[in-house]
Design a protein around this motif. Sequence first.
Motif, PDB file in Angstrom:
ATOM      1  N   PRO A   1     -14.070  16.582  16.230  1.00  0.00           N
ATOM      2  CA  PRO A   1     -14.997  16.384  15.109  1.00  0.00           C
ATOM      3  C   PRO A   1     -14.358  15.506  14.039  1.00  0.00           C
ATOM      4  N   CYS A   2     -15.063  14.484  13.614  1.00  0.00           N
ATOM      5  CA  CYS A   2     -14.579  13.612  12.556  1.00  0.00           C
ATOM      6  C   CYS A   2     -15.779  13.010  11.854  1.00  0.00           C
ATOM      7  N   MET A   3     -15.523  12.282  10.779  1.00  0.00           N
ATOM      8  CA  MET A   3     -16.605  11.619  10.057  1.00  0.00           C
ATOM      9  C   MET A   3     -16.513  10.128  10.348  1.00  0.00           C
ATOM     10  N   ILE A   4     -17.566   9.605  10.954  1.00  0.00           N
ATOM     11  CA  ILE A   4     -17.582   8.225  11.423  1.00  0.00           C
ATOM     12  C   ILE A   4     -18.630   7.440  10.646  1.00  0.00           C
ATOM     13  N   GLY A   5     -18.243   6.285  10.150  1.00  0.00           N
ATOM     14  CA  GLY A   5     -19.180   5.386   9.500  1.00  0.00           C
ATOM     15  C   GLY A   5     -19.495   4.206  10.401  1.00  0.00           C
TER      16      GLY A   5
ATOM     17  N   GLN B   1     -30.324  24.050  11.134  1.00  0.00           N
ATOM     18  CA  GLN B   1     -30.293  23.971  12.586  1.00  0.00           C
ATOM     19  C   GLN B   1     -28.949  24.431  13.143  1.00  0.00           C
ATOM     20  N   ASP B   2     -27.945  24.585  12.262  1.00  0.00           N
ATOM     21  CA  ASP B   2     -26.578  24.902  12.678  1.00  0.00           C
ATOM     22  C   ASP B   2     -26.109  23.915  13.745  1.00  0.00           C
ATOM     23  N   PRO B   3     -26.160  22.617  13.436  1.00  0.00           N
ATOM     24  CA  PRO B   3     -25.871  21.605  14.448  1.00  0.00           C
ATOM     25  C   PRO B   3     -24.375  21.407  14.694  1.00  0.00           C
ATOM     26  N   LYS B   4     -24.063  20.869  15.845  1.00  0.00           N
ATOM     27  CA  LYS B   4     -22.692  20.474  16.146  1.00  0.00           C
ATOM     28  C   LYS B   4     -22.429  19.054  15.662  1.00  0.00           C
ATOM     29  N   VAL B   5     -23.496  18.256  15.616  1.00  0.00           N
ATOM     30  CA  VAL B   5     -23.399  16.862  15.190  1.00  0.00           C
ATOM     31  C   VAL B   5     -24.478  16.590  14.154  1.00  0.00           C
ATOM     32  N   ILE B   6     -24.124  15.856  13.097  1.00  0.00           N
ATOM     33  CA  ILE B   6     -25.105  15.391  12.121  1.00  0.00           C
ATOM     34  C   ILE B   6     -25.114  13.877  12.138  1.00  0.00           C
ATOM     35  N   LEU B   7     -26.280  13.307  12.390  1.00  0.00           N
ATOM     36  CA  LEU B   7     -26.470  11.858  12.359  1.00  0.00           C
ATOM     37  C   LEU B   7     -27.222  11.509  11.085  1.00  0.00           C
ATOM     38  N   ALA B   8     -26.687  10.600  10.299  1.00  0.00           N
ATOM     39  CA  ALA B   8     -27.306  10.217   9.026  1.00  0.00           C
ATOM     40  C   ALA B   8     -27.590   8.715   9.050  1.00  0.00           C
ATOM     41  N   ASP B   9     -28.871   8.363   9.037  1.00  0.00           N
ATOM     42  CA  ASP B   9     -29.279   6.962   9.137  1.00  0.00           C
ATOM     43  C   ASP B   9     -29.521   6.397   7.736  1.00  0.00           C
ATOM     44  N   GLU B  10     -28.541   5.660   7.226  1.00  0.00           N
ATOM     45  CA  GLU B  10     -28.610   5.079   5.879  1.00  0.00           C
ATOM     46  C   GLU B  10     -28.983   6.144   4.837  1.00  0.00           C
ATOM     47  N   PRO B  11     -28.210   7.227   4.742  1.00  0.00           N
ATOM     48  CA  PRO B  11     -28.606   8.347   3.871  1.00  0.00           C
ATOM     49  C   PRO B  11     -28.580   8.041   2.382  1.00  0.00           C
TER      50      PRO B  11
ATOM     51  N   VAL C   1     -19.836  14.163  11.931  1.00  0.00           N
ATOM     52  CA  VAL C   1     -20.828  13.450  11.128  1.00  0.00           C
ATOM     53  C   VAL C   1     -20.720  11.961  11.459  1.00  0.00           C
ATOM     54  N   ILE C   2     -21.851  11.365  11.833  1.00  0.00           N
ATOM     55  CA  ILE C   2     -21.905   9.925  12.091  1.00  0.00           C
ATOM     56  C   ILE C   2     -22.967   9.347  11.172  1.00  0.00           C
ATOM     57  N   ALA C   3     -22.562   8.425  10.293  1.00  0.00           N
ATOM     58  CA  ALA C   3     -23.473   7.904   9.281  1.00  0.00           C
ATOM     59  C   ALA C   3     -23.525   6.381   9.319  1.00  0.00           C
ATOM     60  N   ASN C   4     -24.745   5.849   9.376  1.00  0.00           N
ATOM     61  CA  ASN C   4     -24.931   4.422   9.172  1.00  0.00           C
ATOM     62  C   ASN C   4     -24.837   4.133   7.686  1.00  0.00           C
ATOM     63  N   LEU C   5     -23.998   3.178   7.306  1.00  0.00           N
ATOM     64  CA  LEU C   5     -23.768   2.887   5.896  1.00  0.00           C
ATOM     65  C   LEU C   5     -23.911   1.400   5.631  1.00  0.00           C
ATOM     66  N   HIS C   6     -24.348   1.069   4.413  1.00  0.00           N
ATOM     67  CA  HIS C   6     -24.546  -0.336   4.076  1.00  0.00           C
ATOM     68  C   HIS C   6     -23.546  -0.840   3.053  1.00  0.00           C
TER      69      HIS C   6
ATOM     70  N   THR D   1     -17.954   2.601   0.573  1.00  0.00           N
ATOM     71  CA  THR D   1     -18.371   3.962   0.930  1.00  0.00           C
ATOM     72  C   THR D   1     -17.773   4.352   2.282  1.00  0.00           C
ATOM     73  N   ALA D   2     -17.842   3.454   3.243  1.00  0.00           N
ATOM     74  CA  ALA D   2     -17.271   3.738   4.559  1.00  0.00           C
ATOM     75  C   ALA D   2     -15.769   3.972   4.457  1.00  0.00           C
ATOM     76  N   ARG D   3     -15.087   3.134   3.681  1.00  0.00           N
ATOM     77  CA  ARG D   3     -13.642   3.290   3.524  1.00  0.00           C
ATOM     78  C   ARG D   3     -13.288   4.618   2.843  1.00  0.00           C
ATOM     79  N   ARG D   4     -14.053   4.980   1.851  1.00  0.00           N
ATOM     80  CA  ARG D   4     -13.702   6.142   1.033  1.00  0.00           C
ATOM     81  C   ARG D   4     -13.942   7.465   1.744  1.00  0.00           C
ATOM     82  N   TYR D   5     -15.037   7.578   2.512  1.00  0.00           N
ATOM     83  CA  TYR D   5     -15.437   8.882   3.034  1.00  0.00           C
ATOM     84  C   TYR D   5     -15.188   9.074   4.527  1.00  0.00           C
ATOM     85  N   CYS D   6     -14.985   8.011   5.262  1.00  0.00           N
ATOM     86  CA  CYS D   6     -14.932   8.142   6.724  1.00  0.00           C
ATOM     87  C   CYS D   6     -13.512   8.092   7.272  1.00  0.00           C
TER      88      CYS D   6
END
Length: 274
Positions: free
Chosen positions: A27-31, A161-171, A198-203, A207-212
């Motif tokens: 598990p990791c946070m991916i941007g 939902q108690d998910p194992k994966v969270i996908l965030a599309d440009e949150p 957590v996998i998040a699409n970022l613009h 933000t990607a550098r700081r959180y992922c």
Amino acid sequence: MLEVKGLTKRFGANVAVDAVSLSVDRPCMIGVIGRSGAGKSTLLRMMNRLTEASGGEILFDGRDVLSLTGREKRGWQSDCAMIFQQFNLVPRMDVVSNVLHGTLGRRSTLATMFSLYPEEDIHTAIDILDRLGIAQHAAKRAEALSGGQQQRVAIARALMQDPKVILADEPIASLDPMNAQTVMEALRRIHDEDGRMVIANLHTLDTARRYCDRILGMRDGRIVFDGTPEQLTTGVARDIYGAGTDFSEAATSTEIRDTAPVAAVERRLAKVTV
């Protein structure tokens, strides 16, 4: 945990995602970054099975996600929660009921029709809202909340939902900087405290550098960069966005730097110390 092999999506003659492969062993946070039309949203939608793939494989804990149908497919969509840019809440419904919609995948049709929720689920929903700092708004209509608050309601619904994966599309694409920071900090805490992927699409690159922990760069439907925030230099960003030497912060509405922000470095050092 997650392995994607040759994942492809075609819309007629157009190839939106072109033989993407990646592996995530913990598990990791991916941007995911890239210019508009790079295939970021399509990639996440295929992972969640909102969009059917044209080819390739998605394996999660050894299970073939793309072969799932019916109840098993719905079960995967509960395990793999999706957060959208436009929140996708029911505006005239109260906040706690919107959060409880995260349980629809495991409830009967009759209970859904009459909005019959177990008391335990209601308490869980309020606890999640409290964790995200918006429990005081539980009885309000969703439309009465600010954009940042609504996005946190959407995150709360995903957590129900108690998910194992969270996908965030440009949150955070439609949020002001302060609300964007609040939402990203919430997603980061969910990863750190719950151990969820957590996998998040970022613009925005900062933000990607700081959180992922890991950043994927997409261009023309392919992954052209897969590395750490420290490796996302200005030169790499130019390659991802297909830009020349005139590439500037205007391209991503952020400041381009050759090193990760101090906050990200401090967080990593703290992890090592612990």
